[in-house]
Design a protein around this motif. Structure first.
Motif, PDB file in Angstrom:
ATOM      1  N   ARG A  86       0.898  -1.291   0.115  1.00  0.00           N
ATOM      2  CA  ARG A  86      -0.435   0.353   0.418  1.00  0.00           C
ATOM      3  C   ARG A  86       0.963   1.401   0.168  1.00  0.00           C
ATOM      4  NH1 ARG A  86      -5.041   0.124   4.059  1.00  0.00           N
ATOM      5  NH2 ARG A  86      -5.198   1.925   2.047  1.00  0.00           N
ATOM      6  N   ILE A  87       1.751   0.978  -0.423  1.00  0.00           N
ATOM      7  CA  ILE A  87       2.940   2.436  -0.464  1.00  0.00           C
ATOM      8  C   ILE A  87       2.397   3.523  -1.324  1.00  0.00           C
ATOM      9  CG2 ILE A  87       4.775   1.027  -2.210  1.00  0.00           C
ATOM     10  CD1 ILE A  87       6.999   2.980  -1.024  1.00  0.00           C
ATOM     11  N   GLY A  88       1.303   3.060  -2.371  1.00  0.00           N
ATOM     12  CA  GLY A  88       1.498   3.975  -3.300  1.00  0.00           C
ATOM     13  C   GLY A  88      -0.525   4.919  -3.013  1.00  0.00           C
ATOM     14  N   ASP A  89      -0.959   4.323  -1.740  1.00  0.00           N
ATOM     15  CA  ASP A  89      -1.944   5.427  -0.862  1.00  0.00           C
ATOM     16  C   ASP A  89      -1.025   6.559   0.364  1.00  0.00           C
ATOM     17  OD1 ASP A  89      -3.583   3.473  -2.302  1.00  0.00           O
ATOM     18  OD2 ASP A  89      -3.869   2.086  -0.182  1.00  0.00           O
ATOM     19  N   LEU A  90       0.081   6.442   0.497  1.00  0.00           N
ATOM     20  CA  LEU A  90       0.975   7.393   1.618  1.00  0.00           C
ATOM     21  C   LEU A  90       0.296   8.770   1.151  1.00  0.00           C
ATOM     22  CD1 LEU A  90       3.534   4.987   2.813  1.00  0.00           C
ATOM     23  CD2 LEU A  90       1.316   4.861   3.947  1.00  0.00           C
ATOM     24  N   VAL A  91       0.313   9.676   1.066  1.00  0.00           N
ATOM     25  CA  VAL A  91       0.010  10.923   1.771  1.00  0.00           C
ATOM     26  C   VAL A  91       0.873  11.982   2.638  1.00  0.00           C
ATOM     27  CG1 VAL A  91      -1.835  13.217   1.318  1.00  0.00           C
ATOM     28  CG2 VAL A  91      -2.186  10.306   0.929  1.00  0.00           C
ATOM     29  N   VAL A  92       1.642  12.753   2.287  1.00  0.00           N
ATOM     30  CA  VAL A  92       2.539  13.961   2.784  1.00  0.00           C
ATOM     31  C   VAL A  92       1.531  15.269   2.779  1.00  0.00           C
ATOM     32  CG1 VAL A  92       4.824  11.933   2.101  1.00  0.00           C
ATOM     33  CG2 VAL A  92       4.117  14.196   1.158  1.00  0.00           C
ATOM     34  N   TYR A  93       1.962  15.735   3.752  1.00  0.00           N
ATOM     35  CA  TYR A  93       1.394  17.405   3.678  1.00  0.00           C
ATOM     36  C   TYR A  93       2.473  18.200   4.357  1.00  0.00           C
ATOM     37  CZ  TYR A  93      -2.867  13.948   4.217  1.00  0.00           C
ATOM     38  OH  TYR A  93      -3.591  12.975   4.016  1.00  0.00           O
ATOM     39  N   CYS A  94       2.523  19.790   3.844  1.00  0.00           N
ATOM     40  CA  CYS A  94       2.701  20.964   3.679  1.00  0.00           C
ATOM     41  C   CYS A  94       2.337  21.798   3.078  1.00  0.00           C
ATOM     42  CB  CYS A  94       4.179  20.219   3.347  1.00  0.00           C
ATOM     43  SG  CYS A  94       3.672  20.422   1.036  1.00  0.00           S
ATOM     44  N   SER A  95       2.407  23.022   3.369  1.00  0.00           N
ATOM     45  CA  SER A  95       2.083  24.850   3.685  1.00  0.00           C
ATOM     46  C   SER A  95       2.507  24.717   1.801  1.00  0.00           C
ATOM     47  CB  SER A  95       2.149  25.361   4.072  1.00  0.00           C
ATOM     48  OG  SER A  95       3.530  25.686   4.043  1.00  0.00           O
ATOM     49  N   ASP A  96       1.696  25.265   1.590  1.00  0.00           N
ATOM     50  CA  ASP A  96       3.262  25.942  -0.362  1.00  0.00           C
ATOM     51  C   ASP A  96       4.079  27.250  -0.202  1.00  0.00           C
ATOM     52  OD1 ASP A  96       1.605  28.158   0.998  1.00  0.00           O
ATOM     53  OD2 ASP A  96      -0.192  29.065  -1.165  1.00  0.00           O
ATOM     54  N   GLN A  97       4.442  27.108   1.686  1.00  0.00           N
ATOM     55  CA  GLN A  97       5.156  27.457   1.641  1.00  0.00           C
ATOM     56  C   GLN A  97       6.170  27.256   1.795  1.00  0.00           C
ATOM     57  OE1 GLN A  97       5.590  31.920   1.613  1.00  0.00           O
ATOM     58  NE2 GLN A  97       3.537  30.396   0.296  1.00  0.00           N
ATOM     59  N   THR A  98       6.519  25.434   2.278  1.00  0.00           N
ATOM     60  CA  THR A  98       7.596  24.563   2.185  1.00  0.00           C
ATOM     61  C   THR A  98       8.579  24.423   1.980  1.00  0.00           C
ATOM     62  OG1 THR A  98       6.092  22.971   3.799  1.00  0.00           O
ATOM     63  CG2 THR A  98       7.500  22.326   3.192  1.00  0.00           C
ATOM     64  N   HIS A  99       9.905  24.779   2.021  1.00  0.00           N
ATOM     65  CA  HIS A  99      10.832  24.618   0.849  1.00  0.00           C
ATOM     66  C   HIS A  99      10.337  23.308   0.329  1.00  0.00           C
ATOM     67  CE1 HIS A  99      15.687  24.239  -0.557  1.00  0.00           C
ATOM     68  NE2 HIS A  99      14.890  25.469  -0.606  1.00  0.00           N
ATOM     69  N   PHE A 100      11.115  23.494  -0.909  1.00  0.00           N
ATOM     70  CA  PHE A 100      10.756  23.063  -2.601  1.00  0.00           C
ATOM     71  C   PHE A 100      11.509  20.896  -1.616  1.00  0.00           C
ATOM     72  CE2 PHE A 100      14.531  24.764  -3.423  1.00  0.00           C
ATOM     73  CZ  PHE A 100      15.022  23.951  -3.928  1.00  0.00           C
ATOM     74  N   SER A 101      12.532  20.887  -1.034  1.00  0.00           N
ATOM     75  CA  SER A 101      13.043  19.850  -1.219  1.00  0.00           C
ATOM     76  C   SER A 101      12.786  18.745   0.435  1.00  0.00           C
ATOM     77  CB  SER A 101      14.191  20.202   0.430  1.00  0.00           C
ATOM     78  OG  SER A 101      14.242  20.960   1.764  1.00  0.00           O
ATOM     79  N   PHE A 102      11.423  18.931   0.440  1.00  0.00           N
ATOM     80  CA  PHE A 102      10.400  18.806   1.611  1.00  0.00           C
ATOM     81  C   PHE A 102       9.948  17.328   0.420  1.00  0.00           C
ATOM     82  CE2 PHE A 102       6.536  17.634   2.825  1.00  0.00           C
ATOM     83  CZ  PHE A 102       6.427  16.388   3.186  1.00  0.00           C
ATOM     84  N   LEU A 103       9.382  18.477  -1.062  1.00  0.00           N
ATOM     85  CA  LEU A 103       8.874  17.734  -2.115  1.00  0.00           C
ATOM     86  C   LEU A 103       9.923  16.816  -2.337  1.00  0.00           C
ATOM     87  CD1 LEU A 103       6.522  20.345  -3.852  1.00  0.00           C
ATOM     88  CD2 LEU A 103       6.248  17.983  -2.099  1.00  0.00           C
ATOM     89  N   LYS A 104      10.790  16.967  -2.887  1.00  0.00           N
ATOM     90  CA  LYS A 104      11.937  15.912  -3.038  1.00  0.00           C
ATOM     91  C   LYS A 104      12.509  14.870  -2.523  1.00  0.00           C
ATOM     92  CE  LYS A 104      17.082  16.382  -4.813  1.00  0.00           C
ATOM     93  NZ  LYS A 104      18.098  17.135  -4.942  1.00  0.00           N
ATOM     94  N   ALA A 105      12.462  15.340  -1.383  1.00  0.00           N
ATOM     95  CA  ALA A 105      12.829  14.276  -0.045  1.00  0.00           C
ATOM     96  C   ALA A 105      11.698  13.132   0.088  1.00  0.00           C
ATOM     97  CB  ALA A 105      12.667  14.758   1.102  1.00  0.00           C
TER      98      ALA A 105
END
Length: 565
Positions: free
Chosen positions: A209-228
């Motif tokens: 079920r790894i494809g069901d995992l969701v992460v959250y941040c704001s539109d101000q969060t550093h782009f490195s979070f989405l990269k990670a």
């Protein structure tokens, strides 16, 4: 060291052996060791003085350099040979330092310049630089406790020291059941935390079920979070960037977060991870940690705090409100190399449950790396199991030296001085009617801009005014940076283009801040005058004008460090 040639060795009974051709070939003279030897104490002293003097001269004169170089891509490759030298030249280090002076320094952005205001600083100090040198000289690889017991234990001690200085919750310290480690960057810290959260969750729901995992941040969060998150296997479509607004100071809304999590659960997805930020990159906004933790309480969401910049401010009691509610978070990271004099690179990561980290990143199969005797009593930390890589640097030595040489009070003085200078800059901006501060100053970051033309005369703003104001401010930033006397950056928040002045370099003084503001005012006069001329003559705004060229400023004289062989 002499290498003995045994080609004509005597036999045991004293008679000489006539070596046949094949034997002579086998017993040919062995090549000598590399000369000079790569590690030599006397030569290290001589060369070390060259390097230290070079760096000291650089810092003495750094104020004279243009902050950013006026170079084009490929400038350096055209000046260097296509291949490495086969043999070193006479006194190669002195020759190389001359090339650093003549070829490299003219093409670097001077991050330690007192006029560098574009980014959150990479602060430097004597203790930080010399700590780097000391760690490089020892050149150890403390991936396990056994690989270097003192290095591992110093990291345990120094991360607890720093956590106490920042007033972090006891649950994040080794002394409170948690623990800390020193990595290179916040992106590494985020990746390690996401992987730990991912594996813990998949152990509950199944790896399929790894494809069901969701992460959250704001539109101000550093782009490195989405990269990670992507590196950790989170689908791009399962990364929720929750919108923020000028009204809330661009902080993440707990209500909006809760709604997003509930919606994902209802759709059969699995909420996994929240990255909250203390000191966002665009405006240094602070997400409300306590409220955000409450919004996802009981939902199995790992809460990580990215305090890469502003976490350092918590050494000062007056800023500790920024991490109120951190008692409920699962992990917390900040970069001592940004504001605590630790020199690049140094990111501290703390976790409340180290077992979750080591379960995801640990490796126990290689008996060469483990010392069974060291683990008999338990409690031994093997830091290779706290990070992605196996090898690691002795960063703890540098941070320990900084804390020893400056003390917590000294670090508070650094932060407070920069915040005070930022407040003075903000006051100068507000005193000029042409400018505005659309986002309140946070810590030592000031976001400002020229007002839209209509607003400057008291009329209601229209969308066209905002578009024109954004373009004028873009041109203003280009003009300011082109002078070489100040370097700032920009952000677009809520559709508004702002200039960013981030004060935090070790060498920055009040005079540099005042001079930077004078450069901004001077360039603003030129940009606005040209824009008005365009409007008067054509009735429309000119996209390309002479305003892109900076106003006349005193020339910057480049005087490079001297080098003596």
């Amino acid at each position: 060291m002499a290498i003995l040639n045994h080609a004509a060795a005597a036999t045991a009974n004293g008679t000489s052996l006539a070596a046949p051709a094949a034997a002579a070939a086998v017993a040919a003279p062995m090549p000598s060791l590399v000369q000079p030897p790569p590690l030599d104490a006397d030569e290290f002293r001589r060369q070390g003085r060259l390097v230290v003097d070079f760096i000291a001269d650089y810092y003495e004169r750094i104020d004279e350099y243009p902050v950013r170089p006026a170079v084009a891509p490929g400038f350096l490759s055209r000046q260097l040979p296509e291949a490495a030298p086969a043999r070193p030249e006479p006194d190669p280090l002195a020759a190389a330092l001359r090339d650093v002076r003549d070829l490299i320094l003219p093409g670097v952005t001077h991050w330690q310049s007192p006029r560098h205001f574009a980014h959150f600083a990479a602060t430097a100090s004597n203790a930080g630089a010399l700590g780097e040198a000391l760690a490089a000289g020892l050149n150890i690889n403390p991936f396990t406790w056994a690989a270097s017991p003192a290095a591992t234990e110093l990291e345990v001690v120094v991360t607890d020291w720093l956590a106490k200085a920042l007033h972090l919750p006891e649950s994040l310290l080794f002394s409170g059941g948690g623990g800390g480690t020193l990595l290179g960057t916040s992106c590494e810290a985020m990746l390690c935390a996401i992987v730990a959260a991912r594996d813990r969750k998949l152990a509950e729901i199944g790896e399929e079920r790894i494809g069901d995992l969701v992460v959250y941040c704001s539109d101000q969060t550093h782009f490195s979070f989405l990269k990670a998150a992507r590196i950790a296997g989170i689908r791009r479509g399962n990364c929720r960037e929750i919108p923020t607004s000028m009204k809330t100071g661009f902080a993440l809304s707990p209500k909006a977060l809760h709604a997003a999590v509930v919606a994902d659960e209802a759709a059969g997805r699995v909420p996994l991870f929240l990255c909250a930020t203390v000191g966002t990159t665009p405006t240094a906004a602070v997400d409300p940690l306590g409220e955000l933790c409450a919004a996802v309480s009981g939902l199995g969401v790992w809460v990580h705090v990215d305090a890469a910049y502003a976490g350092a401010a918590c050494v000062c009691p007056e800023f500790r409100h920024a991490i109120a509610g951190a008692e409920a978070v699962d992990s917390f990271s900040t970069n001592p190399h940004k504001w605590l004099l630790a020199n690049m690179d140094c990111c501290a990561l703390w976790v409340r449950r180290p077992a979750a980290l080591t379960a995801a990143l640990g490796t126990d199969h290689d008996v060469i790396l483990k010392d069974p005797a060291a683990h008999q009593d338990g409690g031994v930390v093997d830091y290779k199991d706290w990070q992605v890589a196996l090898s690691r640097r002795f960063r703890a030595l540098k941070l320990w030296l900084v804390l020893r040489c400056h003390g917590v009070e000294g670090l508070r003085g650094v932060v407070r001085a920069h915040v005070r200078m930022a407040a003075e800059f903000e006051a100068m901006v507000r005193a000029d009617a042409r400018f505005e501060v659309p986002v309140p100053r946070q810590f030592a970051l000031v976001c400002f801009r020229l007002r839209p033309a209509a607003a400057a005369v008291g009329e209601k703003r229209a969308r066209g005014d905002e578009v024109e104001a954004n373009e004028i401010n873009r041109r203003l930033l280009e003009a300011v940076n082109a002078t070489g006397r100040a370097y700032m950056s920009s952000a677009v928040v809520g559709g508004v283009y702002v200039l960013r002045c981030a004060i935090g370099n070790s060498l920055t003084e009040e005079r540099h801040v005042r001079e930077a503001w004078a450069v901004v005012q001077e360039q603003a006069t030129v940009v606005l005058a040209t824009a008005r001329t365009c409007t008067d003559e054509r009735g429309v705004h000119c996209a390309e004008t002479d305003a892109d060229a900076p106003a006349s400023v005193p020339p910057v004289q480049m005087r490079f460090p001297s080098i003596q062989s």
